[in-house]
Motif scaffolding. Structure first.
Motif, PDB file in Angstrom:
ATOM      1  N   GLU A 158      -5.243   4.707  -3.889  1.00 22.32           N
ATOM      2  CA  GLU A 158      -5.592   3.999  -2.512  1.00 22.32           C
ATOM      3  C   GLU A 158      -6.891   3.799  -2.369  1.00 22.32           C
ATOM      4  O   GLU A 158      -7.134   2.847  -1.778  1.00 22.32           O
ATOM      5  CB  GLU A 158      -4.531   4.786  -1.455  1.00 22.32           C
ATOM      6  CG  GLU A 158      -4.254   4.046  -0.493  1.00 22.32           C
ATOM      7  CD  GLU A 158      -3.422   2.698  -0.675  1.00 22.32           C
ATOM      8  OE1 GLU A 158      -3.757   1.814   0.152  1.00 22.32           O
ATOM      9  OE2 GLU A 158      -2.724   2.709  -1.639  1.00 22.32           O
ATOM     10  N   LEU A 159      -7.585   4.943  -2.348  1.00 22.97           N
ATOM     11  CA  LEU A 159      -8.829   5.027  -2.141  1.00 22.97           C
ATOM     12  C   LEU A 159      -9.670   4.123  -3.184  1.00 22.97           C
ATOM     13  O   LEU A 159     -10.659   3.531  -2.505  1.00 22.97           O
ATOM     14  CB  LEU A 159      -9.691   6.483  -2.256  1.00 22.97           C
ATOM     15  CG  LEU A 159     -11.006   6.742  -2.324  1.00 22.97           C
ATOM     16  CD1 LEU A 159     -11.313   6.338  -0.795  1.00 22.97           C
ATOM     17  CD2 LEU A 159     -11.576   8.163  -2.714  1.00 22.97           C
ATOM     18  N   LEU A 169      -8.628   7.898   4.585  1.00 21.41           N
ATOM     19  CA  LEU A 169      -9.234   7.138   3.438  1.00 21.41           C
ATOM     20  C   LEU A 169     -10.771   7.036   4.119  1.00 21.41           C
ATOM     21  O   LEU A 169     -11.836   6.994   3.004  1.00 21.41           O
ATOM     22  CB  LEU A 169      -8.518   5.791   3.727  1.00 21.41           C
ATOM     23  CG  LEU A 169      -7.397   5.555   2.848  1.00 21.41           C
ATOM     24  CD1 LEU A 169      -6.677   4.335   2.911  1.00 21.41           C
ATOM     25  CD2 LEU A 169      -7.347   5.843   1.518  1.00 21.41           C
ATOM     26  N   LYS A 170     -11.015   6.977   5.357  1.00 20.69           N
ATOM     27  CA  LYS A 170     -12.384   6.992   5.880  1.00 20.69           C
ATOM     28  C   LYS A 170     -13.113   8.179   5.263  1.00 20.69           C
ATOM     29  O   LYS A 170     -14.329   8.419   4.618  1.00 20.69           O
ATOM     30  CB  LYS A 170     -12.543   7.017   7.183  1.00 20.69           C
ATOM     31  CG  LYS A 170     -13.830   6.912   7.927  1.00 20.69           C
ATOM     32  CD  LYS A 170     -13.914   6.891   9.364  1.00 20.69           C
ATOM     33  CE  LYS A 170     -13.545   8.126   9.793  1.00 20.69           C
ATOM     34  NZ  LYS A 170     -14.114   8.441  11.180  1.00 20.69           N
ATOM     35  N   TYR A 224      -9.785   0.733  -1.341  1.00 22.41           N
ATOM     36  CA  TYR A 224     -10.594   0.892   0.088  1.00 22.41           C
ATOM     37  C   TYR A 224     -12.011   0.736  -0.344  1.00 22.41           C
ATOM     38  O   TYR A 224     -12.692   0.143   0.140  1.00 22.41           O
ATOM     39  CB  TYR A 224      -9.989   1.955   0.716  1.00 22.41           C
ATOM     40  CG  TYR A 224     -10.668   2.080   2.113  1.00 22.41           C
ATOM     41  CD1 TYR A 224     -10.077   1.735   3.303  1.00 22.41           C
ATOM     42  CD2 TYR A 224     -11.719   3.177   2.409  1.00 22.41           C
ATOM     43  CE1 TYR A 224     -10.481   1.949   4.442  1.00 22.41           C
ATOM     44  CE2 TYR A 224     -12.148   3.311   3.556  1.00 22.41           C
ATOM     45  CZ  TYR A 224     -11.673   2.593   4.595  1.00 22.41           C
ATOM     46  OH  TYR A 224     -12.150   2.855   5.964  1.00 22.41           O
ATOM     47  N   ASN A 279     -16.428   0.381   9.261  1.00 25.85           N
ATOM     48  CA  ASN A 279     -15.105   1.176   8.527  1.00 25.85           C
ATOM     49  C   ASN A 279     -15.535   2.808   8.379  1.00 25.85           C
ATOM     50  O   ASN A 279     -14.525   3.532   8.290  1.00 25.85           O
ATOM     51  CB  ASN A 279     -14.824   0.552   7.175  1.00 25.85           C
ATOM     52  CG  ASN A 279     -14.471  -0.540   7.099  1.00 25.85           C
ATOM     53  OD1 ASN A 279     -13.208  -0.767   7.732  1.00 25.85           O
ATOM     54  ND2 ASN A 279     -14.700  -1.738   6.510  1.00 25.85           N
ATOM     55  N   LYS A 295     -13.527  -2.653  -1.662  1.00 28.05           N
ATOM     56  CA  LYS A 295     -13.755  -3.586  -0.690  1.00 28.05           C
ATOM     57  C   LYS A 295     -14.898  -3.491  -0.228  1.00 28.05           C
ATOM     58  O   LYS A 295     -15.971  -4.365   0.375  1.00 28.05           O
ATOM     59  CB  LYS A 295     -12.592  -3.734   0.248  1.00 28.05           C
ATOM     60  CG  LYS A 295     -11.517  -4.394  -0.502  1.00 28.05           C
ATOM     61  CD  LYS A 295     -10.390  -4.204   0.524  1.00 28.05           C
ATOM     62  CE  LYS A 295      -9.025  -4.735  -0.305  1.00 28.05           C
ATOM     63  NZ  LYS A 295      -7.742  -4.350   0.291  1.00 28.05           N
ATOM     64  N   ALA A 330      -5.602   5.907   7.855  1.00 26.32           N
ATOM     65  CA  ALA A 330      -7.212   5.319   7.943  1.00 26.32           C
ATOM     66  C   ALA A 330      -8.014   6.546   8.254  1.00 26.32           C
ATOM     67  O   ALA A 330      -9.264   6.257   7.414  1.00 26.32           O
ATOM     68  CB  ALA A 330      -6.954   4.523   9.147  1.00 26.32           C
ATOM     69  N   TYR A 376       0.826  -1.135   0.075  1.00 24.52           N
ATOM     70  CA  TYR A 376      -0.037  -0.026   0.023  1.00 24.52           C
ATOM     71  C   TYR A 376       0.911   1.449  -0.060  1.00 24.52           C
ATOM     72  O   TYR A 376       2.303   1.249   0.175  1.00 24.52           O
ATOM     73  CB  TYR A 376      -0.812   0.065   1.155  1.00 24.52           C
ATOM     74  CG  TYR A 376      -0.353  -0.023   2.667  1.00 24.52           C
ATOM     75  CD1 TYR A 376       0.034   1.138   3.108  1.00 24.52           C
ATOM     76  CD2 TYR A 376       0.228  -1.402   3.178  1.00 24.52           C
ATOM     77  CE1 TYR A 376       0.490   0.798   4.476  1.00 24.52           C
ATOM     78  CE2 TYR A 376       0.801  -1.283   4.186  1.00 24.52           C
ATOM     79  CZ  TYR A 376       1.071  -0.085   5.058  1.00 24.52           C
ATOM     80  OH  TYR A 376       1.852  -0.580   6.157  1.00 24.52           O
ATOM     81  N   SER A 419     -13.662   8.410   1.487  1.00 27.36           N
ATOM     82  CA  SER A 419     -14.580   7.297   1.340  1.00 27.36           C
ATOM     83  C   SER A 419     -16.147   8.248   1.425  1.00 27.36           C
ATOM     84  O   SER A 419     -17.124   7.938   0.601  1.00 27.36           O
ATOM     85  CB  SER A 419     -14.685   6.121   2.077  1.00 27.36           C
ATOM     86  OG  SER A 419     -13.595   5.476   1.687  1.00 27.36           O
TER      87      SER A 419
END
Length: 117
Positions: A43-44, A21-22, A47, A69, A50, A18, A7, A25
């Protein structure tokens, strides 16, 4: 060297990464298209895809897994009830990354990330 490293660190600690990315998202789910830097978008993508795969099931456990998440009820509901059912027949590849411009301040590559319609 980052040979076969799993990653991107994005210049952040693991907890900051973390959180980043949260938040990306949540922004992507709410507006369905955001502009960010290319490494963050790449990278997003891993994430969020998934999360969508998990949300496609649409049951209570999917809600719990996605909420664990995202930590945002309205965004979780939107993902599980509106966005994920659109991808029921699709076997992955739920997002698209489009390179846009070079940012003036630091000359980094910018990109849009959006859901495939």
């Amino acid at each position: 060297m980052r040979h076969k490293h799993g990653y991107r660190k994005l210049g952040r600690t693991s907890s900051h990464r973390a959180a980043l990315l949260k938040n990306l998202s949540i922004a992507l789910i709410n507006s369905e298209k955001i502009e960010t830097t290319l490494p963050k978008a790449k990278e997003l993508r891993a994430y969020i895809e998934k999360l969508i795969t998990r949300a496609r099931e649409g049951d209570f456990n999917a809600h719990r897994a996605v909420f664990a998440n995202l930590q945002d009820k309205s965004t979780t509901n939107k993902l599980v009830n509106e966005i994920a059912p659109k991808f029921k027949e699709r076997a992955g590849g739920y997002t698209r990354i489009i390179k846009t411009r070079i940012r003036r301040g630091d000359a980094t590559q910018m990109a849009y990330i959006e859901f495939v319609a």
